[in-house]
Design a protein around this motif. Structure first.
Motif, PDB file in Angstrom:
ATOM      1  N   VAL A  34       2.571 -12.331  -4.733  1.00 42.66           N
ATOM      2  CA  VAL A  34       1.216 -13.097  -5.079  1.00 42.66           C
ATOM      3  C   VAL A  34       1.676 -14.338  -5.126  1.00 42.66           C
ATOM      4  CG1 VAL A  34      -0.477 -13.509  -6.981  1.00 42.66           C
ATOM      5  CG2 VAL A  34       0.271 -11.090  -6.113  1.00 42.66           C
ATOM      6  N   THR A  35       1.044 -15.382  -4.669  1.00 39.11           N
ATOM      7  CA  THR A  35       1.099 -16.694  -5.022  1.00 39.11           C
ATOM      8  C   THR A  35      -0.084 -17.562  -5.417  1.00 39.11           C
ATOM      9  OG1 THR A  35       2.897 -16.997  -3.056  1.00 39.11           O
ATOM     10  CG2 THR A  35       1.850 -18.969  -3.887  1.00 39.11           C
ATOM     11  N   ILE A  36      -0.087 -18.272  -6.727  1.00 39.17           N
ATOM     12  CA  ILE A  36      -1.166 -18.953  -7.220  1.00 39.17           C
ATOM     13  C   ILE A  36      -0.869 -20.182  -7.288  1.00 39.17           C
ATOM     14  CG2 ILE A  36      -2.543 -19.070  -9.310  1.00 39.17           C
ATOM     15  CD1 ILE A  36      -1.796 -16.236 -10.019  1.00 39.17           C
ATOM     16  N   LEU A  37      -1.736 -21.217  -6.776  1.00 42.07           N
ATOM     17  CA  LEU A  37      -1.834 -22.765  -6.894  1.00 42.07           C
ATOM     18  C   LEU A  37      -2.690 -23.027  -7.634  1.00 42.07           C
ATOM     19  CD1 LEU A  37      -0.461 -25.303  -6.073  1.00 42.07           C
ATOM     20  CD2 LEU A  37      -2.045 -25.197  -4.006  1.00 42.07           C
ATOM     21  N   GLU A  38      -2.505 -23.879  -8.652  1.00 42.18           N
ATOM     22  CA  GLU A  38      -3.600 -24.372  -9.742  1.00 42.18           C
ATOM     23  C   GLU A  38      -3.356 -26.068  -9.693  1.00 42.18           C
ATOM     24  OE1 GLU A  38      -4.688 -20.944 -13.214  1.00 42.18           O
ATOM     25  OE2 GLU A  38      -3.128 -22.620 -13.562  1.00 42.18           O
ATOM     26  N   ASP A  39      -4.413 -26.557 -10.498  1.00 43.47           N
ATOM     27  CA  ASP A  39      -3.903 -27.791 -10.718  1.00 43.47           C
ATOM     28  C   ASP A  39      -3.102 -27.830 -12.079  1.00 43.47           C
ATOM     29  OD1 ASP A  39      -4.610 -30.972 -10.525  1.00 43.47           O
ATOM     30  OD2 ASP A  39      -5.383 -30.423 -12.768  1.00 43.47           O
ATOM     31  N   CYS A  40      -2.125 -28.830 -12.404  1.00 46.51           N
ATOM     32  CA  CYS A  40      -1.353 -28.844 -13.433  1.00 46.51           C
ATOM     33  C   CYS A  40      -2.358 -28.969 -14.813  1.00 46.51           C
ATOM     34  CB  CYS A  40      -0.058 -29.584 -13.207  1.00 46.51           C
ATOM     35  SG  CYS A  40       0.896 -29.765 -14.642  1.00 46.51           S
ATOM     36  N   LEU A  41      -2.968 -30.278 -14.594  1.00 46.39           N
ATOM     37  CA  LEU A  41      -3.513 -30.929 -15.673  1.00 46.39           C
ATOM     38  C   LEU A  41      -4.640 -29.967 -16.431  1.00 46.39           C
ATOM     39  CD1 LEU A  41      -4.387 -34.401 -14.630  1.00 46.39           C
ATOM     40  CD2 LEU A  41      -2.425 -33.529 -16.173  1.00 46.39           C
ATOM     41  N   ARG A  42      -5.543 -29.317 -15.304  1.00 42.26           N
ATOM     42  CA  ARG A  42      -6.353 -28.356 -16.035  1.00 42.26           C
ATOM     43  C   ARG A  42      -5.695 -27.002 -16.058  1.00 42.26           C
ATOM     44  NH1 ARG A  42      -9.153 -25.495 -18.326  1.00 42.26           N
ATOM     45  NH2 ARG A  42     -11.166 -24.964 -18.042  1.00 42.26           N
ATOM     46  N   GLY A  43      -4.795 -26.427 -15.492  1.00 40.98           N
ATOM     47  CA  GLY A  43      -4.129 -25.238 -15.775  1.00 40.98           C
ATOM     48  C   GLY A  43      -3.221 -25.220 -17.083  1.00 40.98           C
ATOM     49  N   THR A  44      -2.743 -26.181 -17.661  1.00 38.73           N
ATOM     50  CA  THR A  44      -2.084 -26.307 -18.788  1.00 38.73           C
ATOM     51  C   THR A  44      -2.858 -26.923 -20.075  1.00 38.73           C
ATOM     52  OG1 THR A  44      -1.266 -28.414 -18.321  1.00 38.73           O
ATOM     53  CG2 THR A  44      -0.154 -26.681 -17.706  1.00 38.73           C
ATOM     54  N   ARG A  45      -4.381 -27.036 -19.885  1.00 40.44           N
ATOM     55  CA  ARG A  45      -5.133 -27.760 -20.826  1.00 40.44           C
ATOM     56  C   ARG A  45      -5.163 -26.639 -21.761  1.00 40.44           C
ATOM     57  NH1 ARG A  45     -11.590 -28.028 -20.140  1.00 40.44           N
ATOM     58  NH2 ARG A  45     -11.094 -29.330 -18.561  1.00 40.44           N
ATOM     59  N   PRO A  46      -4.774 -26.930 -23.189  1.00 39.87           N
ATOM     60  CA  PRO A  46      -4.885 -25.963 -24.120  1.00 39.87           C
ATOM     61  C   PRO A  46      -6.268 -25.469 -24.303  1.00 39.87           C
ATOM     62  CG  PRO A  46      -3.505 -27.747 -24.721  1.00 39.87           C
ATOM     63  CD  PRO A  46      -4.247 -28.127 -23.640  1.00 39.87           C
ATOM     64  N   GLU A  47      -6.440 -24.103 -24.823  1.00 39.90           N
ATOM     65  CA  GLU A  47      -7.816 -23.829 -25.100  1.00 39.90           C
ATOM     66  C   GLU A  47      -7.557 -22.604 -26.299  1.00 39.90           C
ATOM     67  OE1 GLU A  47      -9.043 -21.860 -21.424  1.00 39.90           O
ATOM     68  OE2 GLU A  47     -10.007 -23.792 -20.555  1.00 39.90           O
ATOM     69  N   ARG A  48      -8.714 -22.446 -27.171  1.00 39.36           N
ATOM     70  CA  ARG A  48      -8.551 -21.712 -28.168  1.00 39.36           C
ATOM     71  C   ARG A  48      -8.789 -20.138 -27.469  1.00 39.36           C
ATOM     72  NH1 ARG A  48      -6.892 -22.849 -33.020  1.00 39.36           N
ATOM     73  NH2 ARG A  48      -8.226 -24.853 -32.870  1.00 39.36           N
ATOM     74  N   GLY A  49      -7.668 -19.618 -28.114  1.00 35.39           N
ATOM     75  CA  GLY A  49      -7.518 -18.058 -27.552  1.00 35.39           C
ATOM     76  C   GLY A  49      -7.713 -17.021 -28.752  1.00 35.39           C
ATOM     77  N   GLU A  50      -7.425 -16.008 -28.627  1.00 37.57           N
ATOM     78  CA  GLU A  50      -7.672 -14.766 -29.560  1.00 37.57           C
ATOM     79  C   GLU A  50      -6.440 -14.944 -30.673  1.00 37.57           C
ATOM     80  OE1 GLU A  50      -7.458 -11.214 -27.596  1.00 37.57           O
ATOM     81  OE2 GLU A  50      -9.382 -11.384 -26.570  1.00 37.57           O
ATOM     82  N   THR A  51      -5.409 -15.716 -30.438  1.00 40.12           N
ATOM     83  CA  THR A  51      -4.299 -15.631 -31.424  1.00 40.12           C
ATOM     84  C   THR A  51      -3.709 -16.797 -31.724  1.00 40.12           C
ATOM     85  OG1 THR A  51      -2.752 -14.984 -30.004  1.00 40.12           O
ATOM     86  CG2 THR A  51      -3.709 -13.125 -31.192  1.00 40.12           C
ATOM     87  N   GLY A  52      -4.759 -17.735 -30.980  1.00 34.47           N
ATOM     88  CA  GLY A  52      -4.140 -19.326 -31.190  1.00 34.47           C
ATOM     89  C   GLY A  52      -4.458 -19.936 -29.749  1.00 34.47           C
TER      90      GLY A  52
END
Length: 549
Positions: free
Chosen positions: A125-143
């Motif tokens: 499996v290979t996944i290509l994302e945008d770096c800025l959007r892919g690492t944007r912090p979001e509120r998750g279940e534990t942080g």
């Protein structure tokens, strides 16, 4: 309404549509369609030859021949999600997912990928994302979490030899911009925006990202290519090429589930010789540009023998050169037919219905503007042909263009061409309420009204140049839904050419065009008619334009 609307919609729902059947013969659906055909016959020798105009636009671009029966339109977000999961589950060797981002809450999709890896030891499996959007912090279940943090778990479970994750970073966000631009705002500088999902030789091209909204109530456009190995190979090499100058996600050895899940991984340049896009943006551009030019030249050469326009008529006179495939005129019918035939270099004939796939690449940060130049040539061809029609008192509806976009922010050159030509244009855009930014917080909340202002100004300009009757704007409005579709379908000389843009001219994007054939004339119109079901026509006094709200 659900997909039932589409299933009940006749292929001839537009009574003036000329439908292409598998026999290759044109089935006219009304007397007005016949009259339109008759009035067009004399135009072929009058107007500038549209064959030459389009052939010039695609001469330096990869093109592929695909069996029209193997191209499917997906109509609903839920069906797109189901087919994507099915394709991943059934993949034997390779899964490539290129997207802006995978939603950080998409546990089911990530589990589908993981299960496919569990069930097949040969799968990678290979996944290509945008770096800025892919690492944007979001509120998750534990942080705090992020898209990259969540999909990094696939590497943790299955290993970096089977799962590769790459994040492209624009060189335009460097220096002081990198330090001062806040999250979300920094993404406006430029992103990786290719949405191509490949599982073995099966491909889904769309404008949809891999997030809940795009699987439920955000309408987009989706085209599935079944058993299209050459198209799949091309897209995979494109993704591999971009990955060479992207960051590779590497798990930190001593990571733990901290409050910020981005601490789980580090980003390292995939090619050790690649300059860093943040620290050395100019050298990065040169490095990345050369990789992409080599890729483009290779595929241009590989597909150069696929000649799309080989037109034959009753006297045996042909238009086009080289061995390949093209539109063929019937030897017996009075009207041009859109039956496609292909010929190999050994002159062995294959009969059937085929669609030609032409790819363009838009990478503005690297100085690659294929799609922009292609669209300019296409609009120029539409303009010139429409002016010839008007000169000889032929109806503008012979030359009709359908344009759809989530946002009304068309380039100046396109707006000028639309205002200057005499053809019919139908726009389909999101209403303010159907804009993905509707109800957003901060600066983003003003985006829908900004697009409405652009739209209102365009409508006023149409009125000033007496084009209001020929150019219509319809806004998509469906309770609880947003609209994200993009596309362009141009009809020149009896719909011989149909172009479906499956992504938008953005910062870093790949586009697929479908040209000619049974597929691109009949089923595309059905899809467009389905989308229009949820629209209303906009005028300068329409309440759909919510200025100041």
């Amino acid at each position: 309404m659900s997909g039932k609307f589409y299933s009940n919609l006749s292929e001839n729902s537009d009574r003036n549509v000329i439908e292409i059947q598998h026999s290759g013969r044109i089935q006219d659906s009304s007397e007005s369609a016949k009259k339109s055909i008759e009035s067009t016959r004399s135009i072929h020798n009058i107007a500038d030859d549209p064959y030459k105009a389009i052939e010039d636009a695609i001469k330096d671009k990869p093109r592929f021949m695909v069996d029209s029966d193997k191209i499917k339109i997906i109509y609903e977000p839920s069906d797109f999600y189901s087919k994507l999961k099915q394709a991943i589950s059934e993949a034997k060797e390779r899964v490539y997912l290129s997207t802006l981002y995978i939603g950080s809450s998409e546990k089911e999709l990530i589990e589908t990928i993981s299960t496919a890896l569990d069930n097949n030891e040969s799968l990678k499996v290979t996944i290509l994302e945008d770096c800025l959007r892919g690492t944007r912090p979001e509120r998750g279940e534990t942080g705090l979490t992020s898209s990259a943090a969540e999909i990094s778990r696939l590497i943790e479970k299955h290993g970096a030899d089977r799962v590769s994750i790459f994040l492209y970073h624009t060189p335009k966000l460097a220096g002081i911009k990198k330090r001062i631009y806040p999250e979300r705002i920094n993404e406006t500088v430029g992103v990786q925006h290719i949405k191509a999902y490949i599982c073995d030789s099966n491909v889904i091209m769309t404008g949809a990202n891999l997030n809940k909204d795009y699987f439920t109530n955000r309408q987009d456009r989706y085209f599935q290519f079944e058993e299209a190995p050459q198209v799949a190979d091309y897209l995979i090499e494109l993704i591999d090429g971009i990955s060479r100058f992207s960051y590779r996600l590497v798990l930190n050895q001593a990571h733990s589930d901290t409050f910020n899940a981005n601490d789980r991984f580090s980003l390292v340049l995939n090619d050790k010789d690649c300059p860093d896009p943040v620290k050395r943006p100019r050298k990065f551009k040169k490095y990345a540009y050369q990789i992409m030019i080599n890729f483009i030249e290779k595929w241009n050469k590989n597909t150069a023998s696929t000649n799309i326009f080989t037109m034959e008529n009753g006297s045996g006179v042909g238009v086009g050169v080289g061995v390949g495939a093209g539109i063929q005129r019937s030897q017996t019918d009075d009207y041009p037919m859109q039956k496609l035939q292909t010929r190999s270099e050994s002159s062995k004939e294959y009969t059937g219905d085929y669609t030609f796939v032409v790819s363009t690449i838009q990478m503005a940060p690297l100085g690659i503007h294929q799609d922009q130049k292609y669209i300019q040539k296409l609009f120029r061809a539409i303009k010139e042909y429409s002016l010839q029609l008007a000169k000889h008192d032929k109806p503008s509806t012979i030359c009709k263009t359908e344009v759809t976009s989530a946002y009304f922010n068309f380039a100046r050159i396109h707006i000028d061409a639309i205002l200057a030509c005499k053809s019919t244009f139908n726009f389909l855009v999101a209403s303010p309420q159907a804009c993905g930014f509707f109800g957003a917080k901060g600066v983003s909340r003003h985006i829908p009204n900004t697009y409405s202002l652009f739209e209102l100004e365009f409508l006023k300009h149409l009125s000033r140049v007496n084009r209001s009757d020929a150019v219509k704007i319809r806004e998509y409005s469906r309770d609880g839904w947003s609209y994200h579709g993009k596309g362009l379908s141009a009809s020149i000389y009896l719909s011989i050419y149909s172009f479906i843009r499956l992504s938008d001219i953005y910062f870093f994007v790949g586009v697929i065009y479908l040209i000619a054939g049974y597929f691109s004339s009949g089923r595309t119109m059905r899809e467009i008619q389905g989308l229009k079901y949820f629209t209303t026509t906009t005028t300068t006094t329409s309440t759909n334009i919510n200025i100041g709200k």
